[in-house]
Design a protein around this motif. Structure first.
Motif, PDB file in Angstrom:
ATOM      1  N   ALA A 103       0.830  -1.206   0.000  1.00  0.00           N
ATOM      2  CA  ALA A 103       0.000   0.000   0.000  1.00  0.00           C
ATOM      3  C   ALA A 103       0.861   1.251   0.000  1.00  0.00           C
ATOM      4  N   GLY A 104       1.939   1.236   0.786  1.00  0.00           N
ATOM      5  CA  GLY A 104       2.846   2.390   0.790  1.00  0.00           C
ATOM      6  C   GLY A 104       3.495   2.609  -0.557  1.00  0.00           C
ATOM      7  N   ALA A 105       3.913   1.503  -1.199  1.00  0.00           N
ATOM      8  CA  ALA A 105       4.527   1.629  -2.526  1.00  0.00           C
ATOM      9  C   ALA A 105       3.525   2.152  -3.545  1.00  0.00           C
ATOM     10  N   ALA A 106       2.273   1.657  -3.481  1.00  0.00           N
ATOM     11  CA  ALA A 106       1.254   2.119  -4.423  1.00  0.00           C
ATOM     12  C   ALA A 106       0.952   3.599  -4.226  1.00  0.00           C
ATOM     13  N   ALA A 107       0.922   4.039  -2.981  1.00  0.00           N
ATOM     14  CA  ALA A 107       0.638   5.458  -2.714  1.00  0.00           C
ATOM     15  C   ALA A 107       1.721   6.365  -3.269  1.00  0.00           C
ATOM     16  N   ARG A 108       2.958   5.886  -3.258  1.00  0.00           N
ATOM     17  CA  ARG A 108       4.067   6.727  -3.742  1.00  0.00           C
ATOM     18  C   ARG A 108       4.092   6.837  -5.264  1.00  0.00           C
ATOM     19  N   VAL A 109       3.630   5.805  -5.981  1.00  0.00           N
ATOM     20  CA  VAL A 109       3.781   5.804  -7.443  1.00  0.00           C
ATOM     21  C   VAL A 109       2.447   5.867  -8.168  1.00  0.00           C
ATOM     22  N   ILE A 110       1.353   6.076  -7.460  1.00  0.00           N
ATOM     23  CA  ILE A 110       0.048   6.005  -8.097  1.00  0.00           C
ATOM     24  C   ILE A 110      -0.140   7.059  -9.181  1.00  0.00           C
ATOM     25  N   GLU A 111       0.503   8.221  -9.037  1.00  0.00           N
ATOM     26  CA  GLU A 111       0.359   9.282 -10.032  1.00  0.00           C
ATOM     27  C   GLU A 111       1.410   9.189 -11.121  1.00  0.00           C
ATOM     28  N   THR A 112       2.607   8.743 -10.776  1.00  0.00           N
ATOM     29  CA  THR A 112       3.703   8.704 -11.760  1.00  0.00           C
ATOM     30  C   THR A 112       3.815   7.370 -12.482  1.00  0.00           C
ATOM     31  N   GLN A 113       3.465   6.250 -11.781  1.00  0.00           N
ATOM     32  CA  GLN A 113       3.582   4.915 -12.374  1.00  0.00           C
ATOM     33  C   GLN A 113       2.294   4.136 -12.100  1.00  0.00           C
ATOM     34  N   PRO A 114       1.261   4.441 -12.821  1.00  0.00           N
ATOM     35  CA  PRO A 114      -0.027   3.774 -12.559  1.00  0.00           C
ATOM     36  C   PRO A 114       0.012   2.266 -12.744  1.00  0.00           C
ATOM     37  N   VAL A 115       0.838   1.774 -13.665  1.00  0.00           N
ATOM     38  CA  VAL A 115       0.930   0.325 -13.873  1.00  0.00           C
ATOM     39  C   VAL A 115       1.496  -0.354 -12.631  1.00  0.00           C
TER      40      VAL A 115
END
Length: 420
Positions: A217-229
């Motif tokens: 979840a932490g990783a997804a929150a950090r890249v959700i805008e820059t790396q959606p995949v």
């Protein structure tokens, strides 16, 4: 207070049958000793005047009916049964022309007293014994009041048989009470052990899954805008981990609802119970360490697994505990260490033991000492139950180190459902 269940040996033969047999044996003996048997010059006991007359035979027949009636009521109304048997003993003694109630006439009373003392509360047994002794004393007292001769020595011997019958019955009652208490205590210990086992399994399963979910979840929150995949992949991993954990919890709760602690095989089931992989439904073991490492590495903490020695069959309890110790230690690294990697070493080179070591270069023990977790406690309990050695603490060069040494029996069978 309820009556205790009959003893296994006596389940096959009713108490009334034993009482009837004892009465019949006493009656046969009474007539035999009043006959001149082969090799005797005269009978051992002279027959009374009434014993062969019609009134004497009627008394013996009525006494037999009382004895049978008392035996039939022994299981339901023990004190009434004792009263009937005592009346039968007194009535059967009358035509014999003796100064005491002979042992042959009191044999059925002794058998009944044993049953009462062994299957009924102690108070009932004491009352029954007092009734028997009181009857003996009363019989002698009446004869003494009328000035008739009394057989004090013979009656004392009969009184001793009453005391012995009560003592044997009471000892049997105490032994069965102790066995019942031991069974109840063993069942309670088995239930407690099962609860602790389930608590450890739930902690290990949930803690690891939640740690992976939090990391993803932490990783997804950090890249959700820059790396959606990448964020989508992390969220997919969170979904899978959540479903697996939920399936495992449902399986454990279902087992709890179906548990029957009073069942005959309950203790054996507890002894062989094994944790299950929520995803595969199989017993977990060292063979799953690589998959655990891959899952944790995909979540962001690289796990380097090093194997020393050739794979060999392990007892299921050692195989399972070794996996759970590694899983919990890796979970602690993910949650508390703040490091991108850790190392797991499994040493199988020595046939008499299995050694495990998990090390990392993280924050050490200070952050891991916070909170109210039970991870280290559970790992230590698992190792102690297997008579092994466990240690956990900071490394001199930094980081944290967990080690466990589990003794392995010389010959171990491969259990069904546990992979080597």
């Amino acid at each position: 207070m309820h009556a205790m269940p009959p003893m296994p040996l006596l389940k096959r033969v009713q108490p009334s049958v034993w009482v009837a047999l004892a009465w019949a044996a006493g009656a046969v003996f009474t007539f035999l000793v009043r006959l001149r048997l082969p090799g005797e010059e005269e009978p051992a006991v002279l027959a009374g005047v009434l014993i062969y007359r019609w009134d004497g035979l009627v008394m013996l027949a009525v006494a037999t009916c009382l004895a049978v009636a008392g035996g039939r009521r022994l299981s339901r109304r023990p004190l009434l049964a004792m009263a009937l048997l005592l009346g039968a003993a007194v009535l059967a003694t009358t035509p014999l022309g003796v100064g005491e109630i002979p042992l042959a006439q009191f044999l059925a009373v002794d058998v009944a007293l044993f049953f009462v003392a062994s299957t009924r509360p102690r108070r009932t047994g004491l009352v029954a014994a007092a009734m028997a002794l009181g009857t003996l004393v009363g019989y002698l007292g009446v004869r003494m009041l009328y000035g008739w001769n009394v057989g004090m020595s013979a009656e004392t011997a009969v009184a001793m048989t009453v005391v012995i019958a009560w003592l044997i019955g009471n000892s049997t009652h105490q032994a069965r009470e102790y066995a019942e208490q031991s069974r109840v205590q063993a069942a309670a210990r088995a239930v407690t052990a099962e609860r602790l086992r389930i608590a450890r399994e739930m902690h290990d399963t949930v803690a690891h899954s939640i740690g992976i979910i939090a990391l993803q979840a932490g990783a997804a929150a950090r890249v959700i805008e820059t790396q959606p995949v990448a964020a989508r992949e992390a969220l997919s991993s969170i979904e899978n981990a959540g479903r697996e954990t939920l399936a495992g919890l449902r399986r454990m709760l279902g087992a709890l609802r179906q548990a029957e602690p009073e069942g005959p095989g309950y203790a054996a089931e507890l002894a062989h119970a094994a944790p299950l992989d929520p995803a595969l439904g199989l017993a977990l073991g060292l063979a799953d360490v690589d998959r655990l490492a891959a899952t944790t590495t995909a979540a962001g903490v690289r796990v380097d697994v090093r194997w020393h020695g050739e794979p060999r069959p392990l007892p299921p309890e050692i195989d399972i505990s070794a996996y759970r110790i590694i899983q919990e230690a890796v979970t602690n690294v993910v949650r508390h260490a703040g490091t991108p990697s850790c190392r797991v070493t499994v040493d199988r080179r020595r046939t008499e033991e299995l050694s495990i070591e998990i090390t990392d270069d993280g924050r050490g023990v200070r952050q891991r000492g916070k909170g109210t977790g039970w991870g280290l406690v559970g790992m230590r309990e698992r190792t102690t139950l297997l008579h092994g050695d466990f240690s956990a603490g900071p490394r001199p060069a930094g980081g944290f180190r967990v080690t466990a040494r589990l003794p392995v029996p010389v010959a171990v069978p491969v259990a069904a459902g546990v992979r080597a």
